[in-house]
Design an enzyme around this catalytic site. Structure first.
Site, PDB file in Angstrom:
ATOM      1  N   ASP A 170      22.940  -6.517  21.619  1.00  0.00           N
ATOM      2  CA  ASP A 170      23.923  -5.534  21.165  1.00  0.00           C
ATOM      3  C   ASP A 170      25.214  -5.753  21.939  1.00  0.00           C
ATOM      4  OD1 ASP A 170      23.354  -4.602  23.697  1.00  0.00           O
ATOM      5  OD2 ASP A 170      22.931  -2.540  23.078  1.00  0.00           O
TER       6      ASP A 170
ATOM      7  N   LYS B 246      19.347  -8.121  15.102  1.00  0.00           N
ATOM      8  CA  LYS B 246      19.257  -7.309  16.317  1.00  0.00           C
ATOM      9  C   LYS B 246      18.204  -6.216  16.163  1.00  0.00           C
ATOM     10  CE  LYS B 246      21.546  -3.705  17.192  1.00  0.00           C
ATOM     11  NZ  LYS B 246      22.582  -2.661  17.354  1.00  0.00           N
TER      12      LYS B 246
END
Length: 213
Positions: free
Chosen positions: A138, A120
């Protein structure tokens, strides 16, 4: 969600916010990388409060290594998991100085092997710093993808791959920013504000949340 609805979904988000950007404050690619590492399980507001003074003096990996782990902890002690994060930031800074001339690599695979940098974080840096068409999933994007039907998936990677597959070309560069902001301010975790959502009619979530009395 059908292809036509996906295009319309992004079109409305783009019209509402033509130039979305991260809410993290930073001055260069290295500071962005540090800020994103620090933002794990923390809010952007909290990270910004901690890094304003830090980033006035620390602008390069060499500066960070010189600062040292203990003094870094003093700057970021208000952020969750600050001990582990300080250790990772110093370690990744040492690697950048030693192996990459103090520069942030424009390569997701290299970024993901740095301490404290997962997929991420690497996707955020690749997109925000280098303009890559990556999708940083997220908790907000995971929720929006599943709740709306835009990109359903049981894991963040599954949602990422679905977004990568189905997001139309005109919107790929900014898609993850639109989705994060939508999840943060409209499609909230506990109670989505469907009554003021600009894509509510395209969304698969039922029942829609009514306007407050």
């Amino acid at each position: 969600m059908k292809k036509a609805d996906i295009f319309e979904f992004y079109s409305r988000l783009a019209e509402h916010n033509p130039a979305p950007r991260t809410e993290l404050e930073y001055g260069n690619d290295y500071q962005l990388l540090v800020a994103v590492v620090l933002s794990a399980q923390a809010t952007d507001v909290g990270v910004n409060k901690a890094t304003r003074a830090l980033f006035r003096d620390v602008t390069t990996p060499a500066h960070m290594v010189e600062l040292g782990e203990e003094r870094l902890k003093g700057h970021i002690k208000t952020i969750g998991l600050f001990n582990a994060k300080a250790k990772n930031v110093i370690a990744l800074s040492e690697i950048l100085v030693r192996d990459y001339g103090g520069e942030v690599p424009q390569d997701r695979d290299i970024l993901t092997i740095l301490p404290g940098v997962g997929r991420k974080t690497a996707n955020v840096v690749m997109n925000t710093a280098f303009g890559a068409e990556t999708f940083a999933v997220d908790t907000h994007i995971f929720r929006v993808g599943n709740r709306t039907g835009l990109a359903p998936g049981k894991t963040p990677l599954a949602v990422e791959l679905k977004l990568d597959k189905d997001t139309p070309a005109p919107f790929r560069r900014d898609a993850h920013h639109w989705l994060i902001l939508h999840g943060r301010y409209v499609c909230k975790a506990r109670k989505p504000e469907c009554w003021r959502c600009i894509v509510a009619d395209l969304c698969r979530y039922k029942p829609k949340t009514p306007a407050p009395a």
